[in-house]
Design an enzyme around this catalytic site. Structure first.
Site, mmCIF file in Angstrom:
data_model
loop_
_atom_site.group_PDB
_atom_site.id
_atom_site.type_symbol
_atom_site.label_atom_id
_atom_site.label_comp_id
_atom_site.label_asym_id
_atom_site.label_seq_id
_atom_site.Cartn_x
_atom_site.Cartn_y
_atom_site.Cartn_z
ATOM 1 N N LYS A 28 0.832 -1.217 0.000
ATOM 2 C CA LYS A 28 0.000 0.000 0.000
ATOM 3 C C LYS A 28 0.859 1.255 0.000
ATOM 4 C CE LYS A 28 -2.975 0.557 3.511
ATOM 5 N NZ LYS A 28 -2.767 1.816 4.257
ATOM 6 N N ARG A 129 -8.947 12.183 12.381
ATOM 7 C CA ARG A 129 -7.498 12.026 12.600
ATOM 8 C C ARG A 129 -6.761 13.372 12.513
ATOM 9 N NH1 ARG A 129 -5.417 6.988 9.181
ATOM 10 N NH2 ARG A 129 -3.590 7.333 10.505
ATOM 11 N N SER A 174 6.977 9.291 12.145
ATOM 12 C CA SER A 174 5.923 9.171 11.130
ATOM 13 C C SER A 174 6.482 9.294 9.724
ATOM 14 C CB SER A 174 4.851 10.251 11.351
ATOM 15 O OG SER A 174 3.995 10.291 10.236
ATOM 16 N N GLN A 176 4.631 9.291 7.202
ATOM 17 C CA GLN A 176 3.712 10.162 6.461
ATOM 18 C C GLN A 176 4.149 11.617 6.588
ATOM 19 O OE1 GLN A 176 -0.116 9.187 8.110
ATOM 20 N NE2 GLN A 176 -0.199 7.208 7.069
ATOM 21 N N ASP A 327 1.990 -0.946 11.962
ATOM 22 C CA ASP A 327 0.665 -1.382 11.507
ATOM 23 C C ASP A 327 0.350 -2.820 11.921
ATOM 24 O OD1 ASP A 327 0.172 1.048 10.339
ATOM 25 O OD2 ASP A 327 0.905 0.437 8.368
#
Ligand code: S3P
Length: 451
Positions: A28, A129, A174, A176, A327
């Site tokens: 992903k 979030r 993170s 992201q 995750d």
């Protein structure tokens, strides 16, 4: 309520042993990045093995909205005609990123240094979030953001017309946030630097280098210092997306806890920033072997073989491993519930702000299924009941979270009375073939009519 339509309750029961080959879909993280960087290159990028889950399809739609041409061939190859760094057009409508934190945060970074506005929203999970972790560093480039209280979506970003490069130390581990800053740095002149105290997944760095950007990573006592030179021309690439270790985790763990099982999960990327779960399972006594170790596209890969493991023991999971398996804690907790003794997981505050509060979601469901769980702000402990020791016979809430849904279904396969989840719909965000794949292995999985 499912992300797309009515809730889809499902029950997983104890059946026969799980046997066979589990071919899990594409990664992903790498799929999102292929589409976004493909859209920022000049010319045609080709991608095979792309994860065609809803999260990634939402990112493909967003790239089209910014002006890239994104099409899928009948043979499953994706073609992305990029518009170049700084070439994004202003989307005509609101961008719906569905359930995907990775999608929305990376896209925010990618558009943040172009003189356009874009408005982002998502499903109930994504709208709850935190986005300030991304909009705070983007503001340093000159990007403006207007969202709901506490930095929640829907949110409009107005990109910086004359961006300045930044140096930014990420306050939370993170990938992201790191990736959003690097993508924003692409259209800023000069050098953008990200410093991360703990190594998080490095797919953005690897892929930026692959597309021809000048990017270096230096390991220092303060952590990893990543330096990107802005305003490159990105060259289109041909990308074969490896299979997702985070998806592989489900058939692997299901086989390890289900009596008599023997499952092969071929061709899984074992990038060290992603492989923490498999090391942890082996430390806990799992019969999990890496076969046919090799390099695929510059990353280590192997076929994973998982056999039922009757001698699993709880351990203290090394907190420094957390980022490389962030995750995977929900499914690890299921494995831990079937081990002997306590599994202690510390340094995992980030689990509280994923698609759901994953500590709360797993702790509630496991307790209902007869497992003792303790938890605090950034830690939790699962007291294992030994192989096959989880009672079940309950319906658990999955909170629009695909990994909570799959984790409890896997728990159900090894439980005494089965486990029902309130909604299997979100599984399609990351693992659309989960249901047929698990059935092919012999798992007992059935839809339950909603009342
Ligand atoms: C991801 C990074 C991780 C992970 C997510 C995918 C990515 O989130 O939980 O599923 O592709 O960069 P954080 O970077 O917020 O920890």
């Amino acid at each position: 309520m499912s992300a797309h339509g009515e809730p889809k309750p499902m029950i997983a029961r104890k059946g026969t042993a799980l046997k066979g080959v589990a071919e899990v879909p594409g990664d992903k993280s790498i799929s999102h990045r292929s589409l976004i960087l493909g859209a920022m290159a000049v010319g045609e990028t080709k991608v095979t093995g792309l994860l065609e889950g809803q999260d990634v399809l939402d990112t493909a739609a967003a790239m089209r909205a910014f002006g890239a041409d994104v099409v899928r061939d009948d043979d499953g190859t994706w073609h992305i005609h990029g518009v170049g760094v700084g070439g994004f057009a202003e989307p005509e409508d609101v961008l719906d990123c569905g359930n995907s934190g990775t999608g929305v945060r990376l896209i925010m970074g990618a558009m943040a240094t172009s003189p356009i506005a874009a408005t982002f929203t998502g499903d109930a999970s994504l709208r709850s979030r935190p986005m300030a972790r991304v909009t705070d560093p983007l503001a340093l480039f000159g990007t403006k953001s207007y969202g709901r209280a506490q930095g929640r979506l829907p949110m409009t970003l107005v990109g910086a017309a004359e961006p300045l490069p930044i140096t930014y130390t990420t306050p939370v581990p993170s990938a992201q946030v790191k990736s959003a800053v690097l993508l924003a740095g692409l259209n800023a002149p000069g050098q953008t630097v990200v410093i991360e105290a703990e190594a998080t997944r490095d797919h953005s760095e690897r892929m930026l280098a692959g597309f021809g950007a000048e990017i270096t990573t230096e390991v220092t006592p303060e952590g990893r210092v990543i330096t990107l030179t802005g305003q490159p021309e990105l060259n289109p690439q041909t990308i074969a997306v490896p299979r997702d270790p985070s998806s592989a985790a489900f058939p692997v763990c299901a086989a390890l806890i289900t009596e008599g099982s023997d499952v092969l999960v071929p061709n899984i990327g074992l990038n060290p920033t992603r492989a923490g779960l498999f090391e942890t399972l082996r430390d806990m006594g799992a019969d999990l072997t890496y076969e046919n170790m090799r390099e695929e596209g510059g990353e280590p890969a192997a076929d994973l073989r998982a056999r039922f493991s009757p001698n699993m023991k709880g351990i203290e999971v090394p907190p420094e491993r957390a980022a490389s398996m962030i995750d995977e804690y929900p499914i690890l907790s299921v494995f831990a519930a079937n081990a002997e003794g306590a599994t202690v997981m510390r340094g995992v505050r980030e689990l509280r702000v994923k698609e759901s509060d994953r500590i709360a979601a797993m702790a509630d469901g496991l307790r209902a299924a007869g497992v003792e769980v303790e938890d605090g702000p950034d830690w939790w402990i699962v007291h294992g009941r030994g192989p096959g020791g989880v009672k079940g016979g309950v319906t658990v809430a999955t909170h629009l979270d695909h990994r909570i849904a799959m984790s409890f279904l896997c728990a159900g396969f090894a439980s005494q009375q089965g486990i029902t989840i309130d909604d299997a719909g979100p599984i399609s965000t990351s693992f659309p073939i989960f249901e047929p794949l698990m059935r092919d292995l012999g798992a007992r999985l059935d839809l339950v009519s909603a009342r």
